[in-house]
Scaffold this motif. Structure first.
Motif, mmCIF file in Angstrom:
data_model
loop_
_atom_site.group_PDB
_atom_site.id
_atom_site.type_symbol
_atom_site.label_atom_id
_atom_site.label_comp_id
_atom_site.label_asym_id
_atom_site.label_seq_id
_atom_site.Cartn_x
_atom_site.Cartn_y
_atom_site.Cartn_z
ATOM 1 N N SER A 1 0.976 -1.006 0.047
ATOM 2 C CA SER A 1 0.039 -0.063 -0.112
ATOM 3 C C SER A 1 0.773 1.223 -0.116
ATOM 4 O O SER A 1 2.044 1.295 0.739
ATOM 5 C CB SER A 1 -0.835 -0.050 1.218
ATOM 6 N N MET A 2 0.298 2.266 -0.660
ATOM 7 C CA MET A 2 0.946 3.636 -0.522
ATOM 8 C C MET A 2 0.211 4.740 -0.181
ATOM 9 O O MET A 2 -1.076 4.533 -0.264
ATOM 10 C CB MET A 2 1.480 3.933 -1.916
ATOM 11 N N SER A 3 0.720 5.695 0.285
ATOM 12 C CA SER A 3 0.020 6.786 0.716
ATOM 13 C C SER A 3 0.721 8.150 0.693
ATOM 14 O O SER A 3 1.691 8.344 0.247
ATOM 15 C CB SER A 3 -0.566 6.794 2.359
ATOM 16 N N TRP A 4 -0.011 9.391 0.597
ATOM 17 C CA TRP A 4 0.385 10.538 0.841
ATOM 18 C C TRP A 4 -0.064 11.250 2.214
ATOM 19 O O TRP A 4 -1.276 11.091 2.557
ATOM 20 C CB TRP A 4 -0.241 11.372 -0.427
ATOM 21 N N PHE A 5 0.933 11.913 2.939
ATOM 22 C CA PHE A 5 0.507 12.726 4.244
ATOM 23 C C PHE A 5 1.034 14.017 3.745
ATOM 24 O O PHE A 5 1.800 14.311 2.899
ATOM 25 C CB PHE A 5 1.200 12.323 5.425
ATOM 26 N N ARG A 6 0.501 15.110 4.473
ATOM 27 C CA ARG A 6 1.108 16.340 4.525
ATOM 28 C C ARG A 6 1.240 17.106 5.756
ATOM 29 O O ARG A 6 0.561 16.721 6.916
ATOM 30 C CB ARG A 6 0.186 17.224 3.608
ATOM 31 N N GLN A 7 2.058 18.070 5.929
ATOM 32 C CA GLN A 7 2.429 18.611 7.050
ATOM 33 C C GLN A 7 2.427 20.271 7.184
ATOM 34 O O GLN A 7 3.494 20.565 6.052
ATOM 35 C CB GLN A 7 3.562 18.065 7.882
ATOM 36 N N THR A 8 1.993 20.877 7.823
ATOM 37 C CA THR A 8 2.484 22.326 8.027
ATOM 38 C C THR A 8 2.928 22.805 9.206
ATOM 39 O O THR A 8 3.032 21.736 10.333
ATOM 40 C CB THR A 8 0.966 22.958 7.828
ATOM 41 N N PRO A 9 3.824 23.671 9.444
ATOM 42 C CA PRO A 9 4.596 24.169 10.469
ATOM 43 C C PRO A 9 3.728 24.077 12.067
ATOM 44 O O PRO A 9 2.761 24.783 11.972
ATOM 45 C CB PRO A 9 5.159 25.441 10.221
ATOM 46 N N GLY A 10 4.222 23.578 13.009
ATOM 47 C CA GLY A 10 3.450 23.483 14.052
ATOM 48 C C GLY A 10 2.253 22.563 14.272
ATOM 49 O O GLY A 10 1.558 22.390 15.244
ATOM 50 N N ARG A 11 1.935 21.501 13.034
ATOM 51 C CA ARG A 11 0.983 20.801 13.253
ATOM 52 C C ARG A 11 1.408 19.170 13.012
ATOM 53 O O ARG A 11 2.568 19.005 12.285
ATOM 54 C CB ARG A 11 -0.038 21.023 11.976
ATOM 55 N N GLU A 12 0.685 18.389 13.222
ATOM 56 C CA GLU A 12 0.909 16.771 13.129
ATOM 57 C C GLU A 12 0.745 16.682 11.539
ATOM 58 O O GLU A 12 -0.060 17.287 10.900
ATOM 59 C CB GLU A 12 0.089 16.123 14.017
ATOM 60 N N ARG A 13 1.626 15.515 11.167
ATOM 61 C CA ARG A 13 1.752 15.269 9.831
ATOM 62 C C ARG A 13 0.132 14.516 9.633
ATOM 63 O O ARG A 13 -0.178 13.457 10.483
ATOM 64 C CB ARG A 13 2.558 14.429 9.449
ATOM 65 N N GLU A 14 -0.368 15.080 8.683
ATOM 66 C CA GLU A 14 -2.170 14.398 8.274
ATOM 67 C C GLU A 14 -1.950 13.476 7.356
ATOM 68 O O GLU A 14 -1.393 13.868 6.039
ATOM 69 C CB GLU A 14 -2.739 15.756 8.065
ATOM 70 N N PHE A 15 -2.942 12.529 7.458
ATOM 71 C CA PHE A 15 -2.970 11.603 6.418
ATOM 72 C C PHE A 15 -3.971 12.216 5.242
ATOM 73 O O PHE A 15 -5.069 13.131 5.760
ATOM 74 C CB PHE A 15 -3.839 10.483 6.970
ATOM 75 N N VAL A 16 -3.491 12.067 3.994
ATOM 76 C CA VAL A 16 -4.520 12.459 2.795
ATOM 77 C C VAL A 16 -4.931 11.485 2.120
ATOM 78 O O VAL A 16 -6.353 11.626 1.886
ATOM 79 C CB VAL A 16 -3.123 13.621 2.029
ATOM 80 N N ALA A 17 -4.439 10.500 1.595
ATOM 81 C CA ALA A 17 -4.791 9.397 0.691
ATOM 82 C C ALA A 17 -4.038 8.394 0.812
ATOM 83 O O ALA A 17 -2.803 8.225 1.111
ATOM 84 C CB ALA A 17 -5.005 9.941 -0.789
#
Length: 121
Positions: free
Chosen positions: A32-48
């Motif tokens: 399985s593969m995925s994308w996450f994203r992160q902005t400064p000061g926030r937790e890394r977030e699941f995207v897809a």
């Protein structure tokens, strides 16, 4: 295992970008593969995420705007992003080989280095 993310950049709100993640792993076809994203000061977030059979899951905020896909012949997977919003601005990380609950960062064994997506209003 190495993952190389690319395709980030600056785009206006409403625009589109396609991210790519090239993987060097023998088990790509069965992983399985995925994308996450992160902005400064926030937790890394699941995207897809996309399973080895092609089934996909998305976080609600991108449902209908983003599409995750894979090309097993190229050992590469993608995130097609459309209708981009300023709140999509983040560093996007690709990840591979799920070993736990899909939306948890700790469930993904291998990570790429991230690519920056900036959406201007």
């Amino acid at each position: 295992v190495q993952l190389q993310a690319s395709g980030g950049g600056l785009v206006q709100a409403g625009g589109s970008l396609r991210l790519s993640c090239a993987a060097s792993m023998r088990t790509f076809r069965s992983s399985s593969m995925s994308w996450f994203r992160q902005t400064p000061g926030r937790e890394r977030e699941f995207v897809a995420a996309i399973g080895w059979g092609g089934g996909a899951d998305y976080v609600g905020s991108v449902q209908g705007r983003f599409i995750i896909s894979r090309d097993d012949r190229k050992s590469t997977f993608y995130l097609q992003m459309s209708g981009l919003k300023p709140e999509d601005t983040a560093i996007y990380y690709c990840a591979a080989n799920r070993i736990g609950p899909m939306m948890l960062r700790s469930s993904w064994q291998y990570w790429g280095q991230g690519t920056l997506v900036t959406v201007s209003s």
